[in-house]
Design an enzyme around this catalytic site. Structure first.
Site, PDB file in Angstrom:
ATOM      1  N   ASP A 151      -3.573   6.681 -10.665  1.00  0.00           N
ATOM      2  CA  ASP A 151      -3.618   6.022  -9.262  1.00  0.00           C
ATOM      3  C   ASP A 151      -4.257   6.605  -7.962  1.00  0.00           C
ATOM      4  O   ASP A 151      -4.849   7.836  -8.302  1.00  0.00           O
ATOM      5  CB  ASP A 151      -1.781   6.083  -8.810  1.00  0.00           C
ATOM      6  CG  ASP A 151      -1.276   4.960  -8.081  1.00  0.00           C
ATOM      7  OD1 ASP A 151      -2.324   4.054  -7.596  1.00  0.00           O
ATOM      8  OD2 ASP A 151      -0.056   4.955  -8.031  1.00  0.00           O
ATOM      9  N   ASP A 161       0.362  -4.440  -6.764  1.00  0.00           N
ATOM     10  CA  ASP A 161       1.749  -3.990  -7.106  1.00  0.00           C
ATOM     11  C   ASP A 161       2.614  -5.198  -6.862  1.00  0.00           C
ATOM     12  O   ASP A 161       3.791  -5.157  -7.159  1.00  0.00           O
ATOM     13  CB  ASP A 161       2.036  -2.958  -5.777  1.00  0.00           C
ATOM     14  CG  ASP A 161       1.804  -1.550  -6.356  1.00  0.00           C
ATOM     15  OD1 ASP A 161       1.136  -1.590  -7.456  1.00  0.00           O
ATOM     16  OD2 ASP A 161       2.038  -0.704  -5.559  1.00  0.00           O
TER      17      ASP A 161
HETATM   18  C1  DGJ Z   1       1.309   2.548  -6.811  1.00  0.00           C
HETATM   19  C2  DGJ Z   1       1.220   2.145  -7.891  1.00  0.00           C
HETATM   20  O1  DGJ Z   1       0.323   0.781  -7.643  1.00  0.00           O
HETATM   21  C3  DGJ Z   1       2.587   1.527  -8.441  1.00  0.00           C
HETATM   22  O2  DGJ Z   1       2.422   0.903  -9.527  1.00  0.00           O
HETATM   23  C4  DGJ Z   1       3.268   2.812  -8.835  1.00  0.00           C
HETATM   24  O3  DGJ Z   1       2.729   3.202  -9.801  1.00  0.00           O
HETATM   25  C5  DGJ Z   1       3.224   3.524  -7.584  1.00  0.00           C
HETATM   26  N1  DGJ Z   1       1.938   3.949  -7.040  1.00  0.00           N
HETATM   27  C6  DGJ Z   1       3.959   4.947  -8.017  1.00  0.00           C
HETATM   28  O4  DGJ Z   1       3.866   5.825  -6.616  1.00  0.00           O
END
Ligand code: DGJ
Length: 731
Positions: free
Chosen positions: A461, A530
């Protein structure tokens, strides 16, 4: 290979013709393959492309060269700008040599060497026309070391723009913008005079990434029209442009399409002997609209040596299931349920490492939190493996919270001005991974974790932009750091993959903030957003697919009420939407009813059955009237099988959906069509659907290819936020 005066590169139905006769080579043509032209034919192309000499303009016909700049009379964006410590600003590149070759894979290559005695640099430009028809352009600029006169001066490079000219019929621009949870929102505008420039200063392509700057003929669509596009294979700052000057772009051309890395002042200062290698710019042309462009990019990505060869495992990601609430028993329960429904890879998301009870602390401390995981991750990782699933782990290596052991021990590793850090974003800062010690720390941590827990997969991430991305140089002064950071990231990914060749990595950046061909050279999947709300996902996936094939795009089904939009969606709409990619689940299965688990199990089986087609087929998207409905699908390369999603996103004023053409099929074949209703039937806004639809719910309906592809089928009017899954097989 001997180089003719006019070189034609030909591959994948695309032609690029370069005239090497002048002081700097000129691009005569980029687009449709002109066929096998004789020397005389190529010379005729060069001769007939010479335009008029204009009133009140330079006294020679304007040309747009492979390295356009003012010394050639070009007053648009130059191919490069820079200076020797305030001097030599009017560069003067000249052709020094050229080589033409053909790769074993059928690619056609032209290497052009330019020397610029004013700037005292040598430039190497490589055009590689891939068998997919994509033209990959690489550029290297080297500060000369042999010329004693100026060799003590550094060459400060302001930027390199890789540009190609387009004909006047290219009149419409399509690119993308977006935000968290709404990535790759398309925007269109006409080509006008002046420069349309998109600059990315986020240190990553961002949620609003221009992604693929496309210029096409009027009204170009998914299946129709001619289109030219460029993408920068780079995960740092970048710049895209479409530019039109009144005097045109040389020859018959009007518009210039270009891209490159965006450099901050001083970011690249070349000492004698040093080389700047620009990120690869990928240019694609199509006479079959946007699908023709995506076809080429998908083929290019599928041809990578590292492209995943195993069936894409069904994923369960724990984020929306438990967030930071890590509890072994609960997660073991989730793993059991996941295995029961047919999940093949379980990914433990954020919250497992020291001090990470929420998003304010812990980033940087990549050690398992013994308070939450007293026996380490083994009890979970081992059980996941015992259940026959792969085990994945979330990491965000380039980030750091000030509330972490790492920040307390190494504040000097944080990327930011020495005068003081600016505001945090999601409570976090960026680790300067170009710092060798910080880089080595990360490699050791990741390597150890992957080895210790037999991790099969990392979700990598990157949740914040890189504001004030400067780092302290050896002289104690701050220097721009995005380029160094990006290269260090690539080195880190490469080193980790070298140590763990079977490890797969997903590129995530607070959703889809880092999707580009640079990161995809080192990763195996992207997290496009997300937002798991299927209504949003239909569009986010459609446009993410403009570049990335479905097997690399994560498509997860989540709770009935989407966590990020709070909208409720029908189960079948959620499940069908999530089928068209590398599917997964983002939900707490321990709270699912027996009936929900049963439908997940059915869906998992359907995904396993259909994934060879979903992950090897060609993506097709229909041009429909209005925005209320979408029809998209995948068609097997031999056109004997296809899977389509007919979805309604909103209501519209017309009663009948009309006859809809199914693109991509062979009109000279016979097919049969059925509707796969295993994961639910859509609700419809009509008394009865077209009769063939009712029959196709029961079994196969024979339909000739010509009817599907040329006449179309009467489609049902679904209620909004409903989808229908159609399977088509050769009869
Ligand atoms: C952002 C990501 O896009 C989410 O899927 C998740 O992993 C969160 N971060 C976790 O902090």
């Amino acid at each position: 290979m001997d180089v003719p005066a006019v070189v034609a590169l030909r591959a994948g139905g695309v032609g690029v013709v370069v005239d090497l006769t002048g002081e700097v080579p000129k691009v005569l043509h980029w687009g449709r393959d002109l066929g096998e032209l004789s020397t005389a034919g190529l010379e005729a192309l060069a001769f007939t492309a010479i335009p008029a000499t204009l009133n009140n303009a330079v006294d020679v016909p304007p040309t747009f060269s492979l390295w356009a700049n003012e010394s050639q009379g070009w007053l648009g964006t130059p191919a490069h700008e820079g200076h020797l410590e305030g001097r030599a600003t009017a560069s003067h590149p000249r052709l020094a040599g050229a080589e033409q070759s053909r790769g074993p894979d059928g690619s056609a290559e032209l290497m052009v060497r330019l020397c610029d005695d004013v700037s005292d640099v040598d430039i190497l430009v490589t055009y590689r026309l891939d068998p997919t028809g994509i033209l990959a352009v690489d550029t290297e600029m080297t500060r000369r070391s042999a010329t004693l006169l100026k060799s003590d001066l550094r060459y400060h490079l302001a930027g390199v723009s890789t540009m190609l000219p387009l004909p006047r019929r290219a009149t419409e621009i399509l690119d993308f913008t977006g935000k968290w949870c709404r990535e790759r929102a398309p925007q269109r505008r006409p080509v006008t005079f002046g420069s349309y420039v998109r600059e990315v200063r986020r240190g990553k392509p961002g949620h609003d990434s221009p992604y693929l700057l496309t210029v096409g003929t009027s009204g170009f669509g998914f299946r129709e029209g001619e289109a030219w596009a460029v993408h920068v294979g780079w995960s740092g700052n970048q710049r895209y442009l479409a530019e039109q000057l009144p005097e045109g772009a040389g020859g018959t051309h009007a518009v210039v399409l270009g891209a490159g890395e965006l450099l901050r002042p001083g970011e690249v200062s070349l000492e004698a002997g040093q080389t700047y290698a620009a990120p690869t710019c990928y240019f694609a042309w199509s006479d079959r609209g946007l699908d023709g462009l995506s076809d080429r990019f998908h083929e290019l990505l599928r041809a990578r040596g590292t492209h995943p060869k195993t069936p894409r495992p069904l994923v369960l990601n724990t984020w929306e299931a438990v967030y930071f609430d890590h509890d072994l028993d609960r997660l073991l329960g989730l793993a059991e349920k996941a295995a029961e429904v047919g999940v093949e890879r379980l990914v433990l998301d954020d919250g497992w490492f020291r001090g990470r009870r929420d998003d304010t602390a812990g980033l940087g401390d990549w050690y398992v939190d013994a308070k939450v995981w007293p026996h380490g991750l083994s009890p979970l990782a081992d059980r996941v493996h015992e259940l026959g699933m792969q085990f994945g782990l979330w990491v965000e290596p380039e980030m750091i919270n000030l509330d972490s052991q790492l920040a307390r021990e190494h504040p000097e590793w944080i990327l930011g001005p020495s005068g003081g850090l600016g505001p945090p974003q999601r409570h976090q800062y960026v680790l300067n991974i170009a710092n060798e010690q910080a880089w080595a720390y990360l490699l050791e941590r990741l390597d150890t974790l992957v080895g210790e827990y037999s991790i099969d997969y990392l979700k990598w991430d990157h949740n914040r932009d890189l504001h004030e991305a400067v780092c302290r140089g050896a002289d104690g002064l701050d220097r721009p750091g995005v380029r160094a950071q990006t290269l260090a990231l690539y080195r880190l990914l490469d080193a980790l993959r070298e140590r763990h060749p079977a490890l797969e990595i997903e590129s995530c950046a607070g959703g889809g903030g880092r999707i580009d061909l640079g990161i995809l050279a080192r990763t195996d999947r992207v997290w496009p957003s997300d937002c798991n709300d299927p209504l949003e996902r239909q569009l986010i996936q459609r446009w993410t697919g403009q570049l990335v094939p479905p097997e690399l795009v994560a498509t997860h089904v989540s709770a009935a009420q989407a966590h990020t939009t709070h909208r409720h969606a029908a189960q079948s709409f959620r499940l069908i939407t999530a089928l068209f990619g590398h599917a997964g689940i983002e939900a707490d299965l321990t709270r699912s009813s027996a009936q929900e688990l049963e439908i997940f199990t059915t869906w998992a089986a359907l995904y396993r059955e259909l994934r060879p087609l979903l992950h090897q087929g060609r993506v097709v998207r229909a041009d429909l009237v209005g925005e209320a409905t979408v029809l998209h699908g995948v068609v097997s390369p031999d056109r004997t099988a296809a899977l389509f999603c007919w979805a309604r996103l909103a209501t519209s004023s017309e009663g009948q959906a009309g006859q809809v053409i199914f693109p991509g099929l062979a009109s000279d074949r016979d097919y049969r069509v059925r509707i796969r209703g295993e994961v639910g039937h859509p609700s419809m806004f009509q008394v009865a659907p077209p009769p063939w639809v009712s029959r196709a719910f029961e079994g196969w309906v024979p339909v000739p290819g010509a009817v599907l592809r040329l006449a179309g089928l009467a489609m049902p009017t679904l209620n909004p936020e409903q989808a229908m899954l159609l399977e088509i097989r050769a009869a």
